[in-house]
Write an enzyme that holds these catalytic residues in place. Structure first.
Site, PDB file in Angstrom:
ATOM      1  N   HIS A   1       0.790  -1.230   0.000  1.00  0.00           N
ATOM      2  CA  HIS A   1       0.000   0.000   0.000  1.00  0.00           C
ATOM      3  C   HIS A   1       0.817   1.273   0.000  1.00  0.00           C
ATOM      4  O   HIS A   1       0.251   2.359  -0.033  1.00  0.00           O
ATOM      5  CB  HIS A   1      -0.926   0.044   1.220  1.00  0.00           C
ATOM      6  CG  HIS A   1      -2.140  -0.794   1.060  1.00  0.00           C
ATOM      7  ND1 HIS A   1      -3.277  -0.355   0.431  1.00  0.00           N
ATOM      8  CD2 HIS A   1      -2.392  -2.073   1.435  1.00  0.00           C
ATOM      9  CE1 HIS A   1      -4.188  -1.313   0.432  1.00  0.00           C
ATOM     10  NE2 HIS A   1      -3.672  -2.369   1.036  1.00  0.00           N
TER      11      HIS A   1
ATOM     12  N   LYS B   1      -9.079  14.075   3.928  1.00  0.00           N
ATOM     13  CA  LYS B   1      -8.241  12.883   3.973  1.00  0.00           C
ATOM     14  C   LYS B   1      -7.327  13.023   5.175  1.00  0.00           C
ATOM     15  O   LYS B   1      -7.306  14.079   5.814  1.00  0.00           O
ATOM     16  CB  LYS B   1      -7.410  12.743   2.691  1.00  0.00           C
ATOM     17  CG  LYS B   1      -6.712  14.057   2.278  1.00  0.00           C
ATOM     18  CD  LYS B   1      -5.998  13.948   0.930  1.00  0.00           C
ATOM     19  CE  LYS B   1      -6.909  13.990  -0.261  1.00  0.00           C
ATOM     20  NZ  LYS B   1      -6.850  12.792  -1.076  1.00  0.00           N
ATOM     21  N   ARG B   2      -6.563  11.968   5.519  1.00  0.00           N
ATOM     22  CA  ARG B   2      -5.609  12.112   6.601  1.00  0.00           C
ATOM     23  C   ARG B   2      -4.683  13.293   6.309  1.00  0.00           C
ATOM     24  O   ARG B   2      -4.370  13.578   5.158  1.00  0.00           O
ATOM     25  CB  ARG B   2      -4.784  10.812   6.752  1.00  0.00           C
ATOM     26  CG  ARG B   2      -5.571   9.711   7.426  1.00  0.00           C
ATOM     27  CD  ARG B   2      -6.031  10.088   8.822  1.00  0.00           C
ATOM     28  NE  ARG B   2      -4.925  10.125   9.740  1.00  0.00           N
ATOM     29  CZ  ARG B   2      -4.703   9.223  10.684  1.00  0.00           C
ATOM     30  NH1 ARG B   2      -5.539   8.221  10.868  1.00  0.00           N
ATOM     31  NH2 ARG B   2      -3.672   9.328  11.480  1.00  0.00           N
TER      32      ARG B   2
ATOM     33  N   LYS C   1       0.323  14.539   1.187  1.00  0.00           N
ATOM     34  CA  LYS C   1      -0.997  14.829   0.620  1.00  0.00           C
ATOM     35  C   LYS C   1      -1.176  16.328   0.351  1.00  0.00           C
ATOM     36  O   LYS C   1      -2.100  16.756  -0.316  1.00  0.00           O
ATOM     37  CB  LYS C   1      -2.100  14.309   1.546  1.00  0.00           C
ATOM     38  CG  LYS C   1      -2.182  12.766   1.581  1.00  0.00           C
ATOM     39  CD  LYS C   1      -3.244  12.291   2.552  1.00  0.00           C
ATOM     40  CE  LYS C   1      -3.350  10.779   2.678  1.00  0.00           C
ATOM     41  NZ  LYS C   1      -4.148  10.138   1.603  1.00  0.00           N
TER      42      LYS C   1
ATOM     43  N   THR D   1      -8.574   6.674  -2.763  1.00  0.00           N
ATOM     44  CA  THR D   1      -9.928   6.224  -3.075  1.00  0.00           C
ATOM     45  C   THR D   1     -10.896   7.376  -2.873  1.00  0.00           C
ATOM     46  O   THR D   1     -11.977   7.378  -3.463  1.00  0.00           O
ATOM     47  CB  THR D   1     -10.353   5.032  -2.187  1.00  0.00           C
ATOM     48  OG1 THR D   1     -10.065   5.357  -0.814  1.00  0.00           O
ATOM     49  CG2 THR D   1      -9.649   3.763  -2.593  1.00  0.00           C
TER      50      THR D   1
ATOM     51  N   LYS E   1     -14.447   8.568  -4.999  1.00  0.00           N
ATOM     52  CA  LYS E   1     -15.761   8.865  -4.411  1.00  0.00           C
ATOM     53  C   LYS E   1     -16.285  10.210  -4.926  1.00  0.00           C
ATOM     54  O   LYS E   1     -17.457  10.343  -5.276  1.00  0.00           O
ATOM     55  CB  LYS E   1     -15.663   8.907  -2.885  1.00  0.00           C
ATOM     56  CG  LYS E   1     -15.212   7.609  -2.237  1.00  0.00           C
ATOM     57  CD  LYS E   1     -14.839   7.839  -0.758  1.00  0.00           C
ATOM     58  CE  LYS E   1     -14.066   6.678  -0.183  1.00  0.00           C
ATOM     59  NZ  LYS E   1     -13.414   7.006   1.108  1.00  0.00           N
TER      60      LYS E   1
END
Ligand SMILES: *Cc1c(COP(=O)(O)O)cnc(C)c1O
Length: 819
Positions: free
Chosen positions: A369, A560-561, A566, A668, A672
């Site tokens: 992952h 998101k985290r 990110k 992911t 969405k």
């Protein structure tokens, strides 16, 4: 054997599924299970009664599925995951049973609102983020595509912490999701296994025979099973999520108790209780504590003992294991299971070493992952050896076998051998869990096309050369039930009216919407549904934060985290630059925007927590400045979880998927949003690359360095200071942050955070800034042509069907599990 089903005994008559039958059932549960009269029943009592009535309907299908698998002798898939980020189950269960109308009718008769009651259900937050949510989507899709499967994990008493924001800072509070009991689980007191730690290994030599090894552990405890049924779409199949809880063998040590040591007497209880108490809150960063390794072994061992028991009971012969059992490891967290299966086969079942290794590798498969070095698990040899002395021996034996055969391959030099080894010999010796998972499996997959290629070139470079057929790609997906049908009933209704119901069983049928993208009345209805979803989110923001946001503005969302890769920081800096622009050019026509953020930071991750504080500091300044009122607002919604995502995603106009290229394995959240008709602003990272192929480049806004360019910039030592100084907007924004414009109370708060951008800019925030800002203005241009925007939004929904986790699971079943 009494445990095996007797086909002569009929199953009980299924429960009535009409509104009358459901109403009667709910009342019966309220009276006889909850023990409450309708006159005094409180909302939580109704929640329990409704859940239990729904659960009965699930059980009918559950029994049928289990029987079917026994009878046809089919292969079972076991999905081992330390995380399952499930969320709420009531609405999902009702929807997948197709009982929504009937339940609503039943409850209406009783004056109860399902929407209100369903909101009381706590989120089962047994995961951190994407990895755990993927496991939950996979469980639902496994049942939907009719694969007999068990999920195995840990029943954490406290799931992921609840986040509050106090004075802009993240505060972590324990999440007590079991406080009101859990109506979905069944405690299986009979399904228990002993789990051992520590001690020593005795060698038993009997004349002429191979020596036997006997583990004499120093610590023992019990794993107890809790089963939750997982309902597939249209209840075709119901599978089982089996979560383990630790129990002491001796709850009270009587000799200590009688000697007056009342605390010491509870030692075993405390130890067991601690083991399955909390989920480690680290996402894609290291959680290298002993307790974590104990959790990993605890659930791996319990699961394997359970799998072998079931297999031997039904098939007898262990040589059939790879034919009847597929064990999948979600990341390296369960990879000690590879060694545990070897131990059980050799020490308990008397299988010879080479045969055991052959059975093991044909049974296991592994999903990687992350490529982030700090997230690749490895354990110090002394720790591993102290907790698992027998496993340590087996790791050495496996390693010897592997390195011996690798030596024989042409082109395997000393350096390659060092990289392949299960033991990292550089510095403190460590057991490499990634190598163990790779070598113990017949299949190793990445989660997007880009990530899979990068795996071959980076983490598994040498292992890939040794086993060129082992690495394969399975691009992630999301369940369209939770992430379209349930979270966006308005859009689902419009789609059904427009193209029929076929997309509910085959998400790729959404392609039919392409023909309606240019239809102005369809565009209007599509846009109106989005607007209504935005009204709902605005109300939630108003209630929770007291901030008014205008649903007519563009909703630009990054949830998101919180992680530096990110790049929430890039988004915040761009917001500041925009704020400056609006103030400098009040005469221009700016697109009104609300930038929404949500996400948790690992409690030990200093910079991530600082980024949350920065978002809130910036929000306070901008939201209170009359110069930009109505044009720009920043909102940070606390306690991001599945239920929050279900409200925010359908309300998004713009989806921020802006990770440093090469660092997000798949994502992911990106899927969405696009499925719900948001446009993506994003980098060519993870599954964004394949999303561009499906929805079309013209329907996304792609910007920034590619993964290759990032690698090159890092290798060549790029010069962020020069980049910053050549960008007026960027240097102004950074100076404002660094000099305390947003933190008068502590002007130096962000000095180091911003200093890192000048110094190394590892995540390419400075390097990508200008491209990101330009891409945002391109977004504005599209927004100003609302028809154009709507066409693109519709095309996103129409073309995202491939990203259903049903498709992903079918690929796993076909290529990896052969189930
Ligand atoms: C989908 C989801 C994630 C993963 O989001 P990414 O943007 O892919 O990181 C994390 N948390 C929750 C609650 C989710 O629903």
């Amino acid at each position: 054997m009494s445990k095996v089903t007797n086909p002569d005994l009929p199953l009980p008559a299924p429960r009535a599924n009409d509104a009358q039958g459901l109403a009667a059932s709910i009342l019966e549960k309220l009276t006889y299970e909850v023990g409450k009269d309708t006159i005094v029943a409180r909302p939580h009592d109704w929640l329990r009664a409704i859940s239990l009535a729904v659960r009965d309907r699930i059980i009918d299908n559950w029994m049928e599925s289990t029987r079917r698998t026994y009878e046809d002798g089919s292969k079972r898939v076991y999905y081992l995951s330390l995380e399952f980020l499930i969320g709420r189950l009531l609405r999902d269960s009702i929807s997948n049973l197709e009982l929504m109308e009937e339940i609503n009718e039943a409850l209406e008769q009783m004056g109860v609102s399902l929407v209100e009651i369903a909101q009381l259900e706590p989120d089962a937050a047994l995961g951190n983020g994407g990895l755990g949510r993927l496991a939950a989507c996979f469980m639902e899709s496994l049942a939907t595509v009719d694969v007999p499967a068990y999920g195995y994990g840990i029943r954490y008493v406290n799931g992921l912490f609840r986040q509050e924001i106090a004075d802009g800072w993240q505060v972590e509070l324990p999440e007590n999701w079991l406080a009101h009991g859990n109506p979905w689980e069944f405690h299986r007191r009979e399904s228990t296994y002993e789990i051992n730690f520590g001690g020593k290994v005795d060698i038993i030599e009997e004349g002429g025979k191979e020596p036997r090894y006997e583990w004499k552990p120093s610590e023992r405890m019990i794993a107890e099973a809790y089963d939750t049924p997982v309902v597939g779409w249209r209840a075709k199949r119901v599978n089982t999520l089996r979560l383990w809880s630790a129990d002491p063998i001796d709850p009270i040590l009587l000799d200590k108790f009688n000697a007056g040591d009342h605390i010491g007497a509870l030692e075993e209880s405390t130890k067991a209780e601690t083991l399955t108490r909390v989920l480690y809150p680290a996402d894609a960063n290291e959680a290298g504590q002993e307790l974590r390794l104990r959790q990993e072994y605890f659930f791996s061992s319990a699961s394997l003992q359970d799998i072998l028991r079931r297999h031997v009971e039904q098939f007898g012969d262990l040589s059939l294991l790879p034919e009847k059992v597929a064990i999948h490891m979600n990341d390296t967290h369960p990879s000690i299971a590879v060694v545990e299966l070897m131990r059980l086969l050799i020490d308990i079942h008397g299988v010879e070493f080479d045969t055991a290794w052959d059975l093991t590798t044909r049974t296991f498969a592994y999903t990687n992952h992350t490529l982030l070095p700090e997230a690749l698990e490895s354990w110090p040899v002394p720790l591993f050896e102290r907790l698992f002395p027998r496993h340590m021996q087996l790791v050495y034996a496996i390693n010897a076998k592997i390195l011996l055969s690798a030596r024989k391959e042409a082109g395997t030099d000393d350096d390659a051998i060092r990289q392949i080894s299960l033991i990292d010999e550089g510095g403190q010796r460590r057991v490499r869990m990634g190598n163990l998972a790779f070598l113990g499996s017949h299949s190793v997959n990445g989660v997007s096309a880009l990530h899979t290629e990068l795996m071959k070139d980076t983490v598994f470079y040498n292992l890939h050369r040794l086993h060129p057929d082992r690495i394969n790609n399975k691009t992630n997906g999301i369940t369209p039930r939770r992430w379209l049908k349930e979270c966006n009933p308005g859009l689902t209704g419009l789609i059904r009216e427009s193209i029929g119901d076929a997309f509910l069983d085959d998400t790729e049928k959404l392609q039919a919407l392409n023909d309606l993208a240019e239809d102005s009345s369809f565009q209007e209805r599509f846009a109106e549904i989005k607007y209504q979803n935005k009204v709902k989110l605005s109300n939630l923001v108003g209630e929770r934060l007291g901030t008014r946001i205008d649903p007519a503005a563009m909703f630009d969302i990054q949830i998101k985290r919180i992680h530096e890769y990110k790049r929430q920081l890039l988004n915040i800096i761009e917001a500041i630059a925009l704020y400056d622009q609006i103030r400098s050019h009040p005469e221009m026509e700016w697109v009104p925007r609300v930038k929404l953020f949500a996400g948790k930071a690992a409690p030990s991750y200093h910079n991530a927590k600082l980024i949350i504080k920065l978002a809130n500091d910036v929000a306070r300044v901008i939201n209170n400045d009359p110069a930009v009122r109505g044009l720009l607002k920043i909102v940070f919604i606390p306690n991001y979880n599945v239920s929050t995502a279900e409200v925010m995603i359908p309300a998004a106009d713009l989806s921020e998927q802006i990770s440093t290229a090469g660092m997000e394995a798949s994502g992911t959240g990106n899927m969405k949003f696009a499925l719900n008709g948001a446009l993506t602003i994003g980098t060519l990272d993870g599954a964004n690359v394949e999303m561009r192929d499906w929805v079309g480049e013209e329907n996304m806004v792609i910007f920034g360095l590619t993964a290759e360019e990032v690698e090159k910039a890092r290798a060549d030592g790029h010069n962020p200071r020069q980049i910053i100084e050549s960008s007026k907007e960027l240097s102004q924004a950074l100076s404002a942050i660094a000099s305390g414009v947003f933190s008068h109370d502590d002007p130096g708060r962000y000095t180091d955070l911003i200093g890192g951008l000048y110094d190394h800019d590892w995540f390419m925030v400075a390097a990508d800034f200008d491209a990101f800002a330009a891409a945002q203005r391109e977004v504005d241009t599209i927004w100003n042509d609302r028809t154009l925007w709507n066409v693109k939004a519709i095309r996103n929904t129409a073309r995202m069907g491939w990203f259903s986790s049903d498709r992903t699971i079918r690929e796993y079943a076909r290529d990896i599990w052969r189930a």
